[in-house]
Design an enzyme around this catalytic site. Sequence first.
Site, short mmCIF file in Angstrom:
data_model
loop_
_atom_site.label_atom_id
_atom_site.label_comp_id
_atom_site.label_asym_id
_atom_site.label_seq_id
_atom_site.Cartn_x
_atom_site.Cartn_y
_atom_site.Cartn_z
N ASP A 20 0.90 -1.25 -0.05
CA ASP A 20 -0.04 -0.11 -0.13
C ASP A 20 0.84 1.22 0.01
OD1 ASP A 20 -2.28 1.66 0.40
OD2 ASP A 20 -1.82 1.89 2.55
N ASP A 51 -0.06 5.20 0.89
CA ASP A 51 -0.48 6.13 1.89
C ASP A 51 -0.33 5.35 3.25
OD1 ASP A 51 -0.93 8.23 0.30
OD2 ASP A 51 -2.93 7.25 -0.16
N GLY A 106 -7.39 3.94 3.39
CA GLY A 106 -7.72 2.99 2.38
C GLY A 106 -8.77 2.73 1.76
N ARG A 155 -11.80 8.00 -2.69
CA ARG A 155 -11.95 9.43 -2.61
C ARG A 155 -13.57 9.64 -2.24
NH1 ARG A 155 -9.88 13.32 -6.99
NH2 ARG A 155 -7.98 12.04 -6.58
N SER A 174 -5.34 5.14 -4.41
CA SER A 174 -5.20 6.50 -4.80
C SER A 174 -4.91 6.87 -6.31
CB SER A 174 -3.86 7.13 -4.04
OG SER A 174 -3.82 8.45 -4.31
N ASN A 209 -3.53 9.58 -6.99
CA ASN A 209 -2.43 10.40 -6.76
C ASN A 209 -1.06 9.70 -6.64
OD1 ASN A 209 -3.48 13.18 -7.16
ND2 ASN A 209 -4.57 12.60 -5.16
N ASP A 260 -1.59 -0.48 6.23
CA ASP A 260 -1.73 0.25 7.35
C ASP A 260 -3.42 0.43 7.72
OD1 ASP A 260 -2.19 2.25 5.17
OD2 ASP A 260 -2.08 3.56 6.89
C1 BG6 Z 1 -5.96 5.66 0.01
C2 BG6 Z 1 -5.79 6.21 1.15
O1 BG6 Z 1 -4.71 5.06 -0.51
O2 BG6 Z 1 -6.28 6.24 -1.18
C3 BG6 Z 1 -7.22 6.80 1.47
O3 BG6 Z 1 -5.70 5.63 2.23
C4 BG6 Z 1 -7.76 7.96 -0.11
O4 BG6 Z 1 -7.29 7.95 2.42
C5 BG6 Z 1 -7.46 6.90 -1.14
O5 BG6 Z 1 -9.00 8.39 0.05
C6 BG6 Z 1 -7.83 7.68 -2.38
O6 BG6 Z 1 -6.76 8.56 -2.64
P1 BG6 Z 1 -6.85 9.85 -3.69
O7 BG6 Z 1 -5.49 10.36 -3.77
O8 BG6 Z 1 -7.32 9.31 -4.92
O9 BG6 Z 1 -7.81 10.77 -3.32
MG MG Z 2 -2.70 3.27 3.45
#
Ligand code: BG6
Ligand code: MG
Length: 222
Positions: free
Chosen positions: A9, A11, A46, A49, A116, A118, A170
Amino acid sequence: MTIQACIFDLDGVICDTAHYHYLAWKQLADELGFEFTKEDNERLKGVSRMDSLDILLEIGQLTVDEETKLVFADRKNQVYVDFIRQIGPEEILDGIKPFLVALRARGIKIALGSVSKNAEMILNNLQLKSYFDVIIDGTKITNAKPDPEVFLRGAQELSVTPDACVVFEDAYSGIEAAIRAGMKCVGVGDPDILGRADKIISGFQDVKLSLLSEIEDVGRET
Ligand code: BG6
Ligand code: MG
């Protein structure tokens, strides 16, 4: 089964961006006029969004239409991206890089398994992209954790079977996703939250490759 691949993972495992997610959601909650605590934030880890936004709105007892939800999600992402735009290799959590180097030296395959959207920008800023054989992120999957899609896709693209993979997570939802994928899992963080993992570590500072053989032997109740 011998472990052939590790799926990480992002984040909260590789870097502490989980904290920036929290700050960005908190800012949105402040702007909408309700309180959002660190305990509340555990439910968002996890989670995708849009699913996170639904939980946030439930906490704030707000009901809005789909169009407004998109505006709120964009706002949170704007704040979040302002944080992560500035991060660099110094934000990689302790012990991660030596562990990745050791895995590669041993011939263990490495994937990223994050929901994510991002993730790519973060890995670029951390200068870690070249350590990953495969990157599965929120732009490539349709079902967020606890659905196992992100990890199963990782195993598939690495050409290994799920039972030869170990996931590092996590988040509660991420441990659930790994279990549903039929993979071993290591929880990184709080045992009270990650209790279903095969093994729990507080971080990667003292982690050795022997961890892999330790968890190969762990049986799981079904
Ligand atoms: C996960 C995070 O890795 O990504 C979440 O643990 C988050 O908290 C999710 O909402 C989506 O991320 P992003 O960057 O696409 O908004
Ligand atoms: Mg995480």
